[in-house]
Design a protein around this motif. Structure first.
Motif, PDB file in Angstrom:
ATOM      1  N   PRO A   1       0.825  -1.212   0.000  1.00 56.58           N
ATOM      2  CA  PRO A   1       0.000   0.000   0.000  1.00 56.58           C
ATOM      3  C   PRO A   1       0.859   1.261   0.000  1.00 56.58           C
ATOM      4  O   PRO A   1       1.956   1.294   0.552  1.00 56.58           O
ATOM      5  N   ARG A   2       0.314   2.302  -0.624  1.00 58.14           N
ATOM      6  CA  ARG A   2       0.969   3.602  -0.652  1.00 58.14           C
ATOM      7  C   ARG A   2       0.341   4.506   0.396  1.00 58.14           C
ATOM      8  O   ARG A   2      -0.854   4.444   0.660  1.00 58.14           O
ATOM      9  N   GLY A   3       1.153   5.360   0.982  1.00 55.02           N
ATOM     10  CA  GLY A   3       0.618   6.299   1.955  1.00 55.02           C
ATOM     11  C   GLY A   3      -0.317   7.297   1.298  1.00 55.02           C
ATOM     12  O   GLY A   3      -0.106   7.716   0.154  1.00 55.02           O
ATOM     13  N   GLY A   4      -1.365   7.676   2.015  1.00 52.87           N
ATOM     14  CA  GLY A   4      -2.291   8.684   1.505  1.00 52.87           C
ATOM     15  C   GLY A   4      -1.724  10.079   1.691  1.00 52.87           C
ATOM     16  O   GLY A   4      -0.698  10.274   2.355  1.00 52.87           O
ATOM     17  N   LEU A   5      -2.380  11.052   1.106  1.00 51.97           N
ATOM     18  CA  LEU A   5      -1.957  12.439   1.231  1.00 51.97           C
ATOM     19  C   LEU A   5      -2.279  12.976   2.620  1.00 51.97           C
ATOM     20  O   LEU A   5      -3.230  12.541   3.276  1.00 51.97           O
ATOM     21  N   LYS A   6      -1.482  13.952   3.054  1.00 52.51           N
ATOM     22  CA  LYS A   6      -1.686  14.589   4.355  1.00 52.51           C
ATOM     23  C   LYS A   6      -1.614  16.097   4.170  1.00 52.51           C
ATOM     24  O   LYS A   6      -0.620  16.624   3.659  1.00 52.51           O
ATOM     25  N   ILE A   7      -2.688  16.779   4.570  1.00 45.51           N
ATOM     26  CA  ILE A   7      -2.789  18.230   4.436  1.00 45.51           C
ATOM     27  C   ILE A   7      -3.061  18.829   5.812  1.00 45.51           C
ATOM     28  O   ILE A   7      -3.961  18.375   6.527  1.00 45.51           O
TER      29      ILE A   7
ATOM     30  N   PRO B   1       3.183  29.686  16.800  1.00 42.07           N
ATOM     31  CA  PRO B   1       3.755  28.347  16.634  1.00 42.07           C
ATOM     32  C   PRO B   1       3.565  27.518  17.910  1.00 42.07           C
ATOM     33  O   PRO B   1       3.724  28.023  19.022  1.00 42.07           O
ATOM     34  N   THR B   2       3.183  26.257  17.746  1.00 44.27           N
ATOM     35  CA  THR B   2       2.993  25.364  18.887  1.00 44.27           C
ATOM     36  C   THR B   2       3.665  24.024  18.607  1.00 44.27           C
ATOM     37  O   THR B   2       3.816  23.621  17.455  1.00 44.27           O
ATOM     38  N   GLU B   3       4.054  23.355  19.672  1.00 45.76           N
ATOM     39  CA  GLU B   3       4.638  22.018  19.533  1.00 45.76           C
ATOM     40  C   GLU B   3       3.615  21.043  18.972  1.00 45.76           C
ATOM     41  O   GLU B   3       3.957  20.135  18.210  1.00 45.76           O
ATOM     42  N   GLY B   4       2.353  21.236  19.347  1.00 44.54           N
ATOM     43  CA  GLY B   4       1.308  20.338  18.851  1.00 44.54           C
ATOM     44  C   GLY B   4       1.151  20.414  17.352  1.00 44.54           C
ATOM     45  O   GLY B   4       1.009  19.385  16.678  1.00 44.54           O
ATOM     46  N   LEU B   5       1.184  21.631  16.806  1.00 43.64           N
ATOM     47  CA  LEU B   5       1.063  21.793  15.361  1.00 43.64           C
ATOM     48  C   LEU B   5       2.295  21.248  14.652  1.00 43.64           C
ATOM     49  O   LEU B   5       2.186  20.595  13.609  1.00 43.64           O
ATOM     50  N   LEU B   6       3.468  21.496  15.233  1.00 43.02           N
ATOM     51  CA  LEU B   6       4.702  20.983  14.641  1.00 43.02           C
ATOM     52  C   LEU B   6       4.670  19.465  14.546  1.00 43.02           C
ATOM     53  O   LEU B   6       4.995  18.876  13.506  1.00 43.02           O
ATOM     54  N   GLU B   7       4.247  18.819  15.605  1.00 39.91           N
ATOM     55  CA  GLU B   7       4.162  17.358  15.606  1.00 39.91           C
ATOM     56  C   GLU B   7       3.116  16.877  14.611  1.00 39.91           C
ATOM     57  O   GLU B   7       3.345  15.908  13.864  1.00 39.91           O
ATOM     58  N   ALA B   8       1.969  17.555  14.576  1.00 40.51           N
ATOM     59  CA  ALA B   8       0.886  17.134  13.682  1.00 40.51           C
ATOM     60  C   ALA B   8       1.270  17.305  12.213  1.00 40.51           C
ATOM     61  O   ALA B   8       0.814  16.555  11.351  1.00 40.51           O
ATOM     62  N   ALA B   9       2.124  18.297  11.917  1.00 42.11           N
ATOM     63  CA  ALA B   9       2.493  18.585  10.534  1.00 42.11           C
ATOM     64  C   ALA B   9       3.605  17.686  10.018  1.00 42.11           C
ATOM     65  O   ALA B   9       3.942  17.748   8.829  1.00 42.11           O
ATOM     66  N   SER B  10       4.159  16.829  10.862  1.00 41.32           N
ATOM     67  CA  SER B  10       5.297  16.003  10.458  1.00 41.32           C
ATOM     68  C   SER B  10       4.985  15.199   9.194  1.00 41.32           C
ATOM     69  O   SER B  10       4.015  14.449   9.139  1.00 41.32           O
ATOM     70  N   GLY B  11       5.814  15.389   8.176  1.00 36.99           N
ATOM     71  CA  GLY B  11       5.673  14.624   6.946  1.00 36.99           C
ATOM     72  C   GLY B  11       4.497  14.997   6.074  1.00 36.99           C
ATOM     73  O   GLY B  11       4.179  14.272   5.127  1.00 36.99           O
ATOM     74  N   ALA B  12       3.840  16.125   6.348  1.00 37.18           N
ATOM     75  CA  ALA B  12       2.672  16.519   5.553  1.00 37.18           C
ATOM     76  C   ALA B  12       3.070  16.817   4.115  1.00 37.18           C
ATOM     77  O   ALA B  12       4.159  17.335   3.846  1.00 37.18           O
ATOM     78  N   ASP B  13       2.189  16.503   3.190  1.00 34.61           N
ATOM     79  CA  ASP B  13       2.416  16.875   1.797  1.00 34.61           C
ATOM     80  C   ASP B  13       2.277  18.376   1.619  1.00 34.61           C
ATOM     81  O   ASP B  13       3.042  18.991   0.868  1.00 34.61           O
ATOM     82  N   VAL B  14       1.296  18.961   2.298  1.00 40.86           N
ATOM     83  CA  VAL B  14       1.073  20.406   2.224  1.00 40.86           C
ATOM     84  C   VAL B  14       0.788  20.935   3.627  1.00 40.86           C
ATOM     85  O   VAL B  14      -0.037  20.368   4.352  1.00 40.86           O
ATOM     86  N   LEU B  15       1.467  22.013   3.991  1.00 40.10           N
ATOM     87  CA  LEU B  15       1.175  22.741   5.221  1.00 40.10           C
ATOM     88  C   LEU B  15       0.676  24.125   4.819  1.00 40.10           C
ATOM     89  O   LEU B  15       1.400  24.900   4.195  1.00 40.10           O
TER      90      LEU B  15
ATOM     91  N   LEU C   1      -1.699  17.608  -6.277  1.00 36.46           N
ATOM     92  CA  LEU C   1      -0.883  16.810  -5.373  1.00 36.46           C
ATOM     93  C   LEU C   1      -0.725  15.414  -5.956  1.00 36.46           C
ATOM     94  O   LEU C   1      -1.641  14.598  -5.897  1.00 36.46           O
ATOM     95  N   PRO C   2       0.438  15.111  -6.534  1.00 34.21           N
ATOM     96  CA  PRO C   2       0.633  13.796  -7.156  1.00 34.21           C
ATOM     97  C   PRO C   2       0.771  12.700  -6.120  1.00 34.21           C
ATOM     98  O   PRO C   2       1.303  12.916  -5.024  1.00 34.21           O
ATOM     99  N   LEU C   3       0.285  11.515  -6.457  1.00 31.44           N
ATOM    100  CA  LEU C   3       0.477  10.352  -5.618  1.00 31.44           C
ATOM    101  C   LEU C   3       1.865   9.783  -5.880  1.00 31.44           C
ATOM    102  O   LEU C   3       2.529  10.110  -6.867  1.00 31.44           O
ATOM    103  N   ASP C   4       2.330   8.916  -4.975  1.00 29.23           N
ATOM    104  CA  ASP C   4       3.655   8.331  -5.128  1.00 29.23           C
ATOM    105  C   ASP C   4       3.791   7.609  -6.454  1.00 29.23           C
ATOM    106  O   ASP C   4       4.772   7.752  -7.165  1.00 29.23           O
ATOM    107  N   GLU C   5       2.779   6.803  -6.784  1.00 31.17           N
ATOM    108  CA  GLU C   5       2.777   6.066  -8.045  1.00 31.17           C
ATOM    109  C   GLU C   5       1.346   5.977  -8.536  1.00 31.17           C
ATOM    110  O   GLU C   5       0.446   5.643  -7.779  1.00 31.17           O
ATOM    111  N   LEU C   6       1.146   6.285  -9.775  1.00 30.37           N
ATOM    112  CA  LEU C   6      -0.192   6.131 -10.347  1.00 30.37           C
ATOM    113  C   LEU C   6      -0.370   4.716 -10.851  1.00 30.37           C
ATOM    114  O   LEU C   6       0.545   4.124 -11.422  1.00 30.37           O
ATOM    115  N   GLN C   7      -1.567   4.163 -10.639  1.00 29.17           N
ATOM    116  CA  GLN C   7      -1.825   2.814 -11.120  1.00 29.17           C
ATOM    117  C   GLN C   7      -2.088   2.846 -12.619  1.00 29.17           C
ATOM    118  O   GLN C   7      -2.596   3.819 -13.130  1.00 29.17           O
TER     119      GLN C   7
END
Length: 278
Positions: free
Chosen positions: A170-176, A184-198, A272-278
């Protein structure tokens, strides 16, 4: 398709018309806080939806006080002529769970109850390989669909073909992630980890850092630092103060910290492109 709003400022319905977005489609709204520039599009939008005979429910999520606000303008303007389902958020965590994505609320640091939001798609099926399926004797048709969705299938000759033999992992889904108004908050920083778009507010330039802190907003460099530390793909700066008729000065500051930064503008479209298109 479904429409997902993060906040609903004045002019929302006008921009919907310009973007050819229908008023009767499946819609969810996630309101960050109850300041006018984030909610004053709701009265007109709900009235227009009523006039256009919307028959689907409208789902609105937001801080405590949201229901009273909607009731207040509805008691004067009338309506709505359709079901409005309101979910007031009182604590952090998942506020919506769907078949394709979830939305999580993260407490923001702003005046009054305020929320940031994380929209996270569920993992998508891996890439399906038709050639491998044919080689294993799987006929094209419903069995292919079952394999694509992770199900092992039995052929007429009794053989079992496992999904993993013809479908990649499986491929990971998008995260926005949408900050709303916040320091700025630590909670937002943690939640944004690895997001495709912030999508992060950047109300002030760095010379007004003290004013930003006093008003519980972020500077452009603070937003860029969150994007860099969180390892996001793209940073979209929004909520730019009207004191900046030319926002390029803010963009110049941001790209020094996080190069893949853009300034939000009306009718901006991001693909927002996916990792691999089927």
């Amino acid at each position: 398709g479904e429409i997902i709003f993060f906040d609903c400022g004045e002019g929302t319905q006008r921009r919907m018309v310009e973007a050819h977005i229908g008023f009767r489609r499946r819609t969810k709204m996630f309101i960050s806080h109850l300041h006018g520039d984030h909610v004053l599009g709701l009265p007109g939008l709900i009235q227009s939806m009523t006039l256009l005979q919307r028959d689907r429910p409208l789902h609105i999520y937001g801080p405590e006080g949201l229901a009273a606000f909607i009731q207040a303008f509805s008691s004067v303007l009338g309506g709505p002529g359709f079901t409005v389902k309101i979910c007031e958020i009182s604590s952090e965590g998942i506020v919506f769970q769907g078949s394709e994505y979830d939305v999580m609320a993260v407490e923001a640091d702003h005046d009054g109850p305020s929320w940031s939001y994380v929209l996270a798609e569920h993992p998508r099926p891996g890439r399906f390989h038709p050639g491998k399926a044919r080689a294993l004797g799987v006929p094209e048709g419903p069995l292919w669909g079952r394999l694509q969705h992770g199900e092992d299938v039995e052929l007429r000759d009794g053989r079992i073909v496992k999904s993993r033999d013809v479908v990649d992992a499986p491929r990971g889904g998008l995260k926005i992630v949408y900050s709303g108004d916040t320091r700025p908050t630590e909670g937002l920083l943690e939640a944004a980890s690895g997001a495709d778009v912030l999508i992060h507010e950047a109300t002030f330039d760095d010379s007004l850092a003290c004013k930003a802190d006093e008003n519980r907003h972020s500077t452009v460099t603070q937003a860029a630092e969150v994007a860099k530390e969180a390892g996001v793909g793209t940073l979209v700066l929004t909520h730019i103060s009207s004191r900046y008729p030319d926002a390029s000065v803010l963009l110049e500051e941001a790209v020094k910290v996080f190069p893949n930064t853009i300034i939000a503008e009306d009718l901006l479209e991001l693909e927002l492109p996916l990792d691999e298109l089927q």
